[in-house]
Design a protein around this motif. Structure first.
Motif, mmCIF file in Angstrom:
data_model
loop_
_atom_site.group_PDB
_atom_site.id
_atom_site.type_symbol
_atom_site.label_atom_id
_atom_site.label_comp_id
_atom_site.label_asym_id
_atom_site.label_seq_id
_atom_site.Cartn_x
_atom_site.Cartn_y
_atom_site.Cartn_z
ATOM 1 N N GLN A 1 18.415 16.306 20.689
ATOM 2 C CA GLN A 1 17.264 17.134 21.077
ATOM 3 C C GLN A 1 16.632 17.768 19.843
ATOM 4 N N PHE A 2 17.457 18.299 18.952
ATOM 5 C CA PHE A 2 16.932 18.911 17.744
ATOM 6 C C PHE A 2 16.176 17.899 16.895
ATOM 7 N N GLU A 3 16.766 16.734 16.700
ATOM 8 C CA GLU A 3 16.133 15.700 15.875
ATOM 9 C C GLU A 3 14.759 15.323 16.431
ATOM 10 N N LYS A 4 14.679 15.128 17.729
ATOM 11 C CA LYS A 4 13.401 14.777 18.368
ATOM 12 C C LYS A 4 12.359 15.869 18.135
ATOM 13 N N ASP A 5 12.731 17.117 18.391
ATOM 14 C CA ASP A 5 11.783 18.222 18.256
ATOM 15 C C ASP A 5 11.437 18.500 16.798
ATOM 16 N N TRP A 6 12.422 18.406 15.913
ATOM 17 C CA TRP A 6 12.168 18.684 14.499
ATOM 18 C C TRP A 6 11.214 17.637 13.904
ATOM 19 N N LEU A 7 11.497 16.361 14.174
ATOM 20 C CA LEU A 7 10.670 15.297 13.593
ATOM 21 C C LEU A 7 9.262 15.274 14.179
ATOM 22 N N LYS A 8 9.096 15.768 15.373
ATOM 23 C CA LYS A 8 7.757 15.883 15.951
ATOM 24 C C LYS A 8 6.909 16.863 15.140
ATOM 25 N N ASN A 9 7.545 17.876 14.593
ATOM 26 C CA ASN A 9 6.837 18.916 13.845
ATOM 27 C C ASN A 9 6.910 18.738 12.331
ATOM 28 N N PHE A 10 7.965 18.094 11.859
ATOM 29 C CA PHE A 10 8.159 17.859 10.426
ATOM 30 C C PHE A 10 8.556 16.393 10.223
ATOM 31 N N PRO A 11 7.619 15.452 10.459
ATOM 32 C CA PRO A 11 7.953 14.023 10.471
ATOM 33 C C PRO A 11 8.443 13.466 9.130
ATOM 34 N N GLU A 12 8.169 14.150 8.037
ATOM 35 C CA GLU A 12 8.571 13.653 6.724
ATOM 36 C C GLU A 12 10.032 13.952 6.382
ATOM 37 N N THR A 13 10.721 14.671 7.248
ATOM 38 C CA THR A 13 12.101 15.099 6.976
ATOM 39 C C THR A 13 13.056 13.911 6.972
ATOM 40 N N GLU A 14 13.896 13.853 5.944
ATOM 41 C CA GLU A 14 14.878 12.771 5.840
ATOM 42 C C GLU A 14 16.304 13.228 6.158
ATOM 43 N N ASN A 15 16.587 14.505 6.021
ATOM 44 C CA ASN A 15 17.963 15.003 6.155
ATOM 45 C C ASN A 15 18.158 15.841 7.419
ATOM 46 N N VAL A 16 17.715 15.340 8.553
ATOM 47 C CA VAL A 16 17.766 16.113 9.796
ATOM 48 C C VAL A 16 19.207 16.483 10.162
ATOM 49 N N ARG A 17 20.144 15.587 9.974
ATOM 50 C CA ARG A 17 21.546 15.877 10.307
ATOM 51 C C ARG A 17 22.063 17.059 9.476
ATOM 52 N N GLU A 18 21.756 17.083 8.204
ATOM 53 C CA GLU A 18 22.183 18.185 7.333
ATOM 54 C C GLU A 18 21.554 19.512 7.784
ATOM 55 N N ILE A 19 20.276 19.472 8.127
ATOM 56 C CA ILE A 19 19.584 20.674 8.617
ATOM 57 C C ILE A 19 20.273 21.172 9.887
#
Length: 170
Positions: free
Chosen positions: A14-32
């Protein structure tokens, strides 16, 4: 004091989906996600629970930014979580919530988005080019639990499934 709620992280998916919708350039979503801090009170006398940005965010003048916090809150019936900007950020930089005060109802926890608390903030600073950088793990909003009542003739039967504006009568 009443102990009426518990903060938890939403699922990584859920976090990955919502985060990438708002910050699509992010590469380290798991670390965040792994570094998300649950809201806490700074002192025993504090009313507000500080919400922290999961990653560094820049709030630019005259722009809005939706920040997925990675947090959800299980709240007892009869209580609500109100979200406000951190007073220092509001006072110094005119950061403010786009909806003035965010209201997190107890039934939001069971929404299809896992009750993911997302906070939309604008920078309304007076000087041109003003921006505010809030580093990963720093507080940017605060939440306060408040008890509420209902009318004696209340007969609400609706069931929530969604976030912003989802409980408005159609």
């Amino acid at each position: 004091m009443n102990r009426i709620a518990k903060f938890e992280k939403v699922s990584f998916e859920q976090f990955e989906k919502d985060w990438l919708k708002n910050f699509p350039e992010t590469e380290n979503v798991r670390e965040i996600y792994d570094n998300i801090k649950l809201p806490v009170r700074a002192t025993s006398g504090s009313a507000g629970y500080d919400f922290y940005v999961p990653d560094t965010v820049v709030f630019e003048k005259d722009k809005s930014m939706l920040v997925p916090t990675g947090i959800r809150s299980k709240i007892e019936d009869g209580w609500v979580l109100s979200i406000y900007p951190r007073s220092g950020l509001g006072f110094k930089h005119r950061l403010q919530l786009d909806n003035t005060v965010g209201i997190i109802d107890a039934d939001y926890y069971n929404s299809s988005n896992e009750g993911h608390i997302m906070i939309k903030i604008s920078c309304d600073a007076h000087d041109d080019g003003h921006c505010v950088t809030v580093e990963a793990g720093q507080g940017f909003a605060q939440g306060i639990f408040t008890q509420f009542g209902i009318t004696v003739d209340d007969d609400a039967q609706g069931i929530r499934n969604g976030g912003f504006g989802s409980t408005t009568a159609k």
